[in-house]
Enzyme design. Structure first.
Site, PDB file in Angstrom:
ATOM      1  N   THR A 113       0.863  -1.169   0.000  1.00 41.34           N
ATOM      2  CA  THR A 113       0.000   0.000   0.000  1.00 41.34           C
ATOM      3  C   THR A 113       0.908   1.230   0.000  1.00 41.34           C
ATOM      4  OG1 THR A 113      -2.002   0.994   0.904  1.00 41.34           O
ATOM      5  CG2 THR A 113      -0.429   0.167   2.510  1.00 41.34           C
ATOM      6  N   CYS A 163      -3.225   7.100   8.168  1.00 36.39           N
ATOM      7  CA  CYS A 163      -3.792   5.749   8.086  1.00 36.39           C
ATOM      8  C   CYS A 163      -2.778   4.739   8.648  1.00 36.39           C
ATOM      9  CB  CYS A 163      -4.081   5.374   6.644  1.00 36.39           C
ATOM     10  SG  CYS A 163      -5.148   6.542   5.789  1.00 36.39           S
ATOM     11  N   HIS A 223      -5.700  -1.469   4.928  1.00 34.70           N
ATOM     12  CA  HIS A 223      -5.295  -0.055   5.027  1.00 34.70           C
ATOM     13  C   HIS A 223      -6.453   0.704   5.671  1.00 34.70           C
ATOM     14  CE1 HIS A 223      -3.496   3.598   2.646  1.00 34.70           C
ATOM     15  NE2 HIS A 223      -4.113   4.018   3.725  1.00 34.70           N
TER      16      HIS A 223
END
Lengths: 161, 205
Positions: free
Chosen positions: A23, A29, A46
Site C-alpha cells: 500500500t 492511516c 489499510h
C-alpha cells in the site's frame, strides 16, 4: 513470477506464495499486515479511521480499525489460516500536519494506532513489529512467505521490520 | 439550518454550484498568485467529482509522487479544510520566483524557503476563501497554514480521514493552474458534513 498486489485506502487483500502486497502513501492511516506463519498466507488492510461506531456512514468495512482487522482475520481463516498461528506487523499513524485535529486530544494517526492495537489484542494476535507515529508518510510492502515488512519513507533508506 | 446533506444524492445542479464555487475561488487565487509573482498565470475549468477513497492517491499522478501540500483548517460559519498541493519541483519554482531567483539549488527547501511556501499558500488560499465568503455571505476564518512535503497519498489521507466520517468517497474540487509546466497546483476543498448544506443553503438551495 511473483506479483505485487496493491491495496488502496480503506481497502484490503490477501496473497500467498511468493507474492507480495503493498500500500502506497500511508499518512495518518495504518497498514496492518497479518500472516499465518505456518500456511505462509498473509493479508494487508489499510484503515483510515479508528472507530466505525463513532460515525454515521460506516458501510465500508476496511475503512475502520475495529471492523477492518476482524474482517481480514475472517477472510484469512476462510482460506484455511489458523488464528493461533497468526502474527501482525503495523506501520503508519503519522501526524502529517502539526495542528491537525485540534478538537481532538490525540491526532487521528495516534487514535488509529491505539484502535489497531486494541483490535489485534482482542483477537489475540501478537504484534511482532511496528513503525508508527512521527510526521512522515510511509509506503509498505509485505511478504507473507517470510513475514518481511518493508517500510519506505521519503528521503530515508528502506527499513525492514 | 439546511437539511441534512447526503453526498450520495448530490445532483447535477449541486455539482454545478460547487464547480462554480471552485471556479470563482480559483480565479481569485490565480489573480493573487499572478500579482505576487508578477507573471501571467492561466487556470483550467475546475473539475468537481466524487472519488472513492481507493482512487484518491492516483489523482495527482501517483500516490508516491512527492508533493508539497499547504493545509489550512477553516472555521467560522462553516468548518472544514482546504489543501493546496503542487509537485515539489513546481513548489520550488514558485518559491524561486517569489524570492527573485535567490532560492537555493536543488529540490530541497531551506527554512526560509518553507516559510515563503507557506506564505504563497496563505495568499492563494486566502483569496480562494475570500471569494467563497463574499459569494455565500458566510464568515470564514482560515487558520495559520501548515506545510508538509511528502508522498501525495499520505497528504491526501489527511482530508480523506476527516471526510471519511461522512461517506465512502471524497468530493474533490480540483483546480489546475499553470503558467507553464514548471508551475501547477491543485486545490482540494473539503467542507465538513454540515457545511455543504450551509454553503448550498446560503446560495438559495
Amino acid at each position: 513470477m511473483a506479483q505485487c498486489v496493491k491495496v488502496g485506502i480503506a481497502d484490503m487483500n490477501i496473497v500467498s506464495g511468493d507474492d507480495s502486497i503493498t500500500t502506497i502513501g500511508l499518512g495518518s492511516c495504518v497498514g496492518i499486515a497479518i500472516r499465518d506463519t505456518v500456511k505462509k498466507i498473509g493479508g494487508l488492510v489499510h484503515i483510515m479511521l479508528p472507530d466505525s461506531k463513532a460515525v454515521r456512514s460506516n458501510a465500508s468495512i476496511a475503512k475502520f480499525a475495529d471492523t477492518g482487522i476482524p474482517e481480514l482475520v475472517k477472510q484469512l481463516e476462510a482460506k484455511g489460516c489458523v488464528r493461533r498461528n497468526m502474527e501482525a506487523k503495523i506501520a503508519g499513524g503519522a501526524q502529517m500536519f502539526a495542528f491537525q485535529n485540534k478538537q481532538e486530544l490525540l491526532s487521528v494517526g495516534q487514535r488509529n494506532i491505539d484502535a489497531t492495537k486494541a483490535a489485534l489484542a482482542s483477537l489475540g494476535i501478537p504484534i511482532k513489529a511496528e513503525d508508527c507515529g512521527l510526521n512522515h508518510g510511509r509506503t509498505v510492502v509485505f511478504y507473507p512467505i517470510d513475514g518481511r515488512y518493508e517500510v519506505k519513507a521519503v528521503g530515508q533508506p528502506v527499513k525492514t521490520i | 439550518m439546511a437539511e441534512e446533506f447526503d453526498l450520495e444524492k448530490v445532483s447535477h445542479e449541486y455539482y454545478d454550484v460547487l464547480k462554480e464555487i471552485g471556479n470563482i475561488g480559483a480565479g481569485n487565487a490565480t489573480t493573487a498568485l499572478s500579482q505576487m509573482l508578477n507573471t501571467k498565470v492561466d487556470m483550467k475549468v475546475p473539475q468537481v467529482r466524487m472519488m472513492e477513497f481507493k482512487e484518491v492517491g492516483t489523482t495527482m499522478g501517483g500516490e508516491d509522487m512527492i508533493v508539497a501540500g499547504i493545509y489550512l483548517v477553516v472555521e467560522g460559519d462553516i468548518t472544514g479544510s482546504i489543501m493546496f498541493m503542487q509537485r515539489k519541483e513546481s513548489a520550488k519554482n514558485m518559491v524561486n520566483k517569489l524570492m527573485m531567483g535567490m532560492a537555493s539549488e536543488g529540490d530541497d527547501f531551506s527554512e526560509m524557503e518553507l516559510s515563503a511556501l507557506k506564505e504563497i499558500g496563505n495568499i492563494i488560499t486566502g483569496a480562494y476563501l475570500n471569494s467563497l465568503s463574499t459569494l455565500t455571505g458566510l464568515t470564514i476564518y482560515p487558520s495559520v497554514p501548515e506545510v508538509c512535503i511528502d508522498m501525495a497519498g499520505s497528504l491526501l489521507s489527511v482530508p480523506a480521514a476527516e471526510f471519511g466520517a461522512i461517506g465512502d468517497g471524497l468530493l474533490l474540487i480540483q483546480t489546475d493552474f499553470t503558467d507553464d509546466d514548471s508551475m501547477s497546483g491543485y486545490f482540494i476543498l473539503v467542507p465538513d458534513e454540515d457545511s455543504y448544506g450551509k454553503i448550498l443553503h446560503s446560495l438559495g438551495f
